[in-house]
Design an enzyme around this catalytic site. Structure first.
Site, PDB file in Angstrom:
ATOM      1  N   SER A 210     -39.041  -8.957   7.727  1.00 51.55           N
ATOM      2  CA  SER A 210     -39.944  -8.262   6.808  1.00 51.55           C
ATOM      3  C   SER A 210     -40.521  -9.279   5.837  1.00 51.55           C
ATOM      4  O   SER A 210     -41.181 -10.227   6.251  1.00 51.55           O
ATOM      5  CB  SER A 210     -39.189  -7.134   6.088  1.00 51.55           C
ATOM      6  OG  SER A 210     -40.036  -6.439   5.201  1.00 51.55           O
ATOM      7  N   HIS A 237     -42.486  -6.151   9.599  1.00 49.05           N
ATOM      8  CA  HIS A 237     -43.097  -5.153   8.726  1.00 49.05           C
ATOM      9  C   HIS A 237     -44.421  -5.687   8.194  1.00 49.05           C
ATOM     10  O   HIS A 237     -44.444  -6.687   7.467  1.00 49.05           O
ATOM     11  CB  HIS A 237     -42.187  -4.823   7.538  1.00 49.05           C
ATOM     12  CG  HIS A 237     -40.883  -4.207   7.931  1.00 49.05           C
ATOM     13  ND1 HIS A 237     -39.828  -4.070   7.049  1.00 49.05           N
ATOM     14  CD2 HIS A 237     -40.448  -3.683   9.103  1.00 49.05           C
ATOM     15  CE1 HIS A 237     -38.810  -3.489   7.659  1.00 49.05           C
ATOM     16  NE2 HIS A 237     -39.162  -3.246   8.908  1.00 49.05           N
ATOM     17  N   ASP A 334     -33.287  -2.467   7.238  1.00 51.89           N
ATOM     18  CA  ASP A 334     -33.804  -2.112   8.556  1.00 51.89           C
ATOM     19  C   ASP A 334     -33.230  -3.081   9.586  1.00 51.89           C
ATOM     20  O   ASP A 334     -33.254  -4.295   9.400  1.00 51.89           O
ATOM     21  CB  ASP A 334     -35.337  -2.175   8.554  1.00 51.89           C
ATOM     22  CG  ASP A 334     -35.942  -1.656   9.847  1.00 51.89           C
ATOM     23  OD1 ASP A 334     -35.303  -0.809  10.496  1.00 51.89           O
ATOM     24  OD2 ASP A 334     -37.062  -2.092  10.197  1.00 51.89           O
TER      25      ASP A 334
END
Length: 392
Positions: A210, A237, A334
């Protein structure tokens, strides 16, 4: 008695009066954030940054006099500060944002595309979260890609992997064409004898990341050899429309093929597939092949599209013990749920070490849960991937 925590100080740089006012209103809603001032262009932004020394800067890309990319370069050179780029959802905006991330920007937030309502609310949630994360950033990692040595596919030493051995691992993959009979050997530090390698042959590599991911991915993916005998999946992301320019840019730096994944295509060894931003990427078995399934549906409730968890869970189900999962820099956790499923099925996990993470969130979740087989600084991850893939 505890002293109240000082608010996070922010400078807003944008040539649009509407956006300056909107961003100021959004950030001022949170008592933990204080907007020090606004600037109309990059030149004024640099001057106010030097005078006010904010903890975080939000910056537009397209501005008069000095644009966001130029200002970012100057700031990173003389006064490294976490910078959140606000970018329009256009091809040009996405390409410029990818360059900004490579130059050291902390993260990218997409500007509202038209209708205020829901767009502004989504912007508010995203921006506030990222400002708070940026205030905790490891400033020494901004813009750095890790000390990596090229893993050559033309090494004089013969590694233990051979084409014949690899064929057992990749019988569900479409052939990428002729490959050399040996995988590029890993140069540099060899593994300590106590470090375990995967128990089972690696069939596929999956990477989740991310905040700080684009630079980290450049450091890792461009160091993998051109004859890598397995496919690589990546969930990063990013706002919709931003992954294609990132993949395209990395493709020009790598001996491997790097691109966005396409729904329904068969996975090929030696190809790196990015999950399209705004979508979920999973795999499905079809006969002897692994097929990409890309769509809006998600088997779990998640804020992220793409979600590392969704990708990992799919691989745990379809590939199981042949999965090598890698989690690098990023906010939140995540990937934790999916990595747990990969490990339960006999797969292998690598987490980026705290010392090289821009944000030590996602890797920390893996480490704290006891799931990481190996914790490695960014500059060693590509080497470890190769050593795991060539393991027999």
């Amino acid at each position: 008695m505890n002293q109240p925590k000082s608010p996070i100080t922010v400078l807003i740089v944008d040539d649009s009066p509407f956006m300056r006012l909107t961003l100021q209103k959004i950030l001022s809603q949170d008592p933990e954030i204080k907007v020090l001032d606004t600037a109309r262009d990059g030149k004024e932004g640099i001057e106010k940054l030097q005078a006010l020394r904010p903890q975080v800067v939000t910056m537009d890309i397209e501005m008069p006099q000095i644009d966001g990319l130029q200002a970012l370069g100057e700031i990173m050179r003389w006064q490294p500060t976490p910078i959140i780029i606000l970018s329009a959802l256009t091809t040009e905006g996405a390409q410029a944002s990818v360059k900004a991330l490579e130059a050291g920007a902390f993260d990218v937030v997409a500007k509202p595309s038209g209708g205020p309502g829901a767009d502004i609310q989504a912007l508010a949630r995203d921006l506030i979260d990222k400002v708070k994360a940026a205030a905790q950033v490891n400033l020494g990692r901004l813009g750095k890609k890790g000390a990596v040595s090229r893993i050559s596919s033309a090494s004089g030493s013969r590694p233990p992997w051979t084409a014949g051995a690899a064929s057992e691992n990749t019988n569900r993959l479409s052939s990428p064409g002729s490959t050399s009979s040996t995988l590029g050997s890993a140069k540099g530090r060899s593994l300590d004898s106590g470090e375990a390698l995967p128990k089972y042959p690696v069939e596929i590599v999956a990477i989740g990341t991310s905040t700080g991911g684009p630079s980290a991915l450049q450091a890792v993916l461009t160091q993998l050899p051109g004859n890598l005998p397995v496919p690589v999946l990546v969930a990063q992301h990013m706002p919709p429309g931003f992954t294609a320019p990132l993949a395209q840019r990395l493709n020009g730096m790598s001996p491997l093929t790097i691109r966005e994944g396409v729904h329904g295509e068969a996975l090929k060894a030696g190809t790196i597939y990015f999950a399209p931003a705004g979508k979920q990427m999973q795999v499905q078995s079809r006969g002897s092949q692994l097929i990409l399934h890309i769509g809006d549906e998600s088997p779990i409730t998640t804020l992220y599209h793409p979600s590392v968890d969704v990708m990992f869970m799919s691989l745990a189900k379809e590939v199981g013990k042949g999965t090598l999962g890698v989690v690098m820099t990023g906010m939140g956790n995540d990937g934790l749920r999916g990595m747990r499923e990969i490990k339960e099925r006999g797969g292998y996990a690598i987490a980026e070490a705290e010392e090289t993470c821009v944000v030590y969130g996602m890797p920390r979740a893996i480490v704290d849960a006891g799931l990481a087989n190996r914790v490695a600084p960014l500059g060693e991850i590509a080497r470890h991937i190769v050593e795991c893939v060539q393991r027999r």
